[in-house]
Design an enzyme around this catalytic site. Sequence first.
Site, PDB file in Angstrom:
ATOM      1  N   PRO A 187       0.774  -1.247   0.000  1.00  0.00           N
ATOM      2  CA  PRO A 187       0.000   0.000   0.000  1.00  0.00           C
ATOM      3  C   PRO A 187       0.797   1.284   0.000  1.00  0.00           C
ATOM      4  CG  PRO A 187       0.077  -0.927   2.206  1.00  0.00           C
ATOM      5  CD  PRO A 187       0.763  -1.916   1.309  1.00  0.00           C
ATOM      6  N   ASP A 232       4.372   1.151 -11.630  1.00  0.00           N
ATOM      7  CA  ASP A 232       3.311   2.146 -11.587  1.00  0.00           C
ATOM      8  C   ASP A 232       3.666   3.270 -10.622  1.00  0.00           C
ATOM      9  OD1 ASP A 232       1.664   0.933 -13.409  1.00  0.00           O
ATOM     10  OD2 ASP A 232       0.423  -0.086 -11.927  1.00  0.00           O
ATOM     11  N   LYS A 291       0.332   5.462 -13.950  1.00  0.00           N
ATOM     12  CA  LYS A 291      -1.036   5.783 -14.357  1.00  0.00           C
ATOM     13  C   LYS A 291      -1.593   6.771 -13.341  1.00  0.00           C
ATOM     14  CE  LYS A 291      -1.859   1.182 -16.233  1.00  0.00           C
ATOM     15  NZ  LYS A 291      -2.642  -0.046 -16.110  1.00  0.00           N
ATOM     16  N   ASP A 330      -2.169  -4.964  -4.586  1.00  0.00           N
ATOM     17  CA  ASP A 330      -2.187  -6.330  -5.096  1.00  0.00           C
ATOM     18  C   ASP A 330      -2.451  -6.296  -6.599  1.00  0.00           C
ATOM     19  OD1 ASP A 330      -2.655  -9.419  -4.255  1.00  0.00           O
ATOM     20  OD2 ASP A 330      -4.034  -8.867  -5.864  1.00  0.00           O
ATOM     21  N   THR A 357      -3.076  -5.420   0.072  1.00  0.00           N
ATOM     22  CA  THR A 357      -3.963  -4.464  -0.591  1.00  0.00           C
ATOM     23  C   THR A 357      -4.273  -3.272   0.304  1.00  0.00           C
ATOM     24  OG1 THR A 357      -6.150  -4.132  -1.567  1.00  0.00           O
ATOM     25  CG2 THR A 357      -5.986  -5.804   0.142  1.00  0.00           C
ATOM     26  N   MET A 415     -10.165   4.611  -5.384  1.00  0.00           N
ATOM     27  CA  MET A 415     -10.171   5.483  -6.571  1.00  0.00           C
ATOM     28  C   MET A 415     -11.478   6.255  -6.692  1.00  0.00           C
ATOM     29  SD  MET A 415      -8.339   2.917  -9.352  1.00  0.00           S
ATOM     30  CE  MET A 415      -9.551   1.609  -9.101  1.00  0.00           C
TER      31      MET A 415
END
Length: 459
Positions: A229, A252, A274, A307, A335, A389
């Site tokens: 995380p 990422d 991203k 994850d 996660t 998100m």
Amino acid sequence: MSGNPYPLGLRLAGRRVVVVGGGAVATRRVPALLDAGADVLLVAPELTPALRAHVDAGRLRWEPRRFAPADLDGAWLVQAAVNDRAAAAAVSAAAVERRIFCVRADDRAAATAWTPAVTRHGPVTVAVLGGGDPHRAMTVRDAVRDLLSARTGLPSPAAGTAPGAREGATLPASGDATRPDAGAGPGPAGTGRAATTVGGADALPAGPGGPLPGEVRPVGRVALVGAGPGDPELITVKGWRLLTEADVVVADRLVPGLLLDELRPDVELVDASKIPYGPSRAQEEINRILVDRALAGRFVVRLKGGDPYVFGRGGEELLACAQAGVPVTVVPGVTSAIAVPAVAGVPVTHRAVAHEFTVVSGHVAPDSPASLVRWEALAGLRGTLVILMGLKNLAAITATLVGHGKDPATPVAVVQEGTTGAQRTLRSTLADAAADVAAQGLRAPAIVVVGDVVGALDV
């Protein structure tokens, strides 16, 4: 004039450090400078998306142009992270005039300071200089890390060892279950070639490369690794081990930056960031990079925040590799859907409070035809709702939940950049959360928790 380097621990908190260059080397080095509290000035015409995210978050200042000697006025340290000897020499010359130490990614011999191989274990930081040999420094660093972690049976990756030699939990792309490490092929460390680095631990990566004339290289492999995380110490042991063995790392934005600081100097780092609602590299391009590098015989680690299979599009990447005949290893990650609420004092379940929790993506607005979420059903749940998100659409999401019968007074917690030094937590209610987030200036990445568990541990 030559001599042994004099080791120092620089206390950079609040002190100006200039980084010249906005590419892969800067992406790897800036997180450690920020972690040290440095006042970072980044000078480069263009930035990787990961560096741009630091700028947008206000962690550093960016001058979008080429270097000028005056940039070093008031600086304590400069890092020339450019693959241009003339440009790096200009930075060095300006640094010498001002008696500022200069790290150079292009030429170790021309630098006045070297970046060591580093490992961190809680409050302990170990920095290793290998006498100009970055591979020696990395090997010693890894051995020290193993000792500090006090774990047995986890050998440090040794220089010259094929990346696939110790990994057996690979998914064969063609379904050949009799070959646990099917197609695994060594990268540069196993080819018998000399490394092409020219510097110390800050040396520029050698690049994708290809087979030598007449050389037939076996198919490499890909590992989809969850980085956790945000806290670099929350990557799994297996994930970290594969990361140290990688020839190529495709990362990422949400991966912990300090993990990139520990990569081997010859690793090719591909920034596949991203950034939410900003520029991105198309998923098809990421798939192509994974396949192309693996087919060239390299070991590729696809490093993903959290994850790989929790809103990480890891399944698409596995399918692309499988179709190309590339074996894939999947390493689950911690996660953020569970870990971030936990570090903010919010358990996603609690006895007599919540017997279930639901994780949902909020990147698509509730009223969008593209939404696959049944928000009316979620409004009727008694358990915990964790939204990833969802910051951009938070006002629409909370209004939709209330509109479908969810109590407006339901407790809400919003946690920004959880498990990192930049973590911020806001407590509110379903009715007021969106307005409170806007008033407090919280930004992505953030986790939203809805339910009575938000106050379950209040004492």
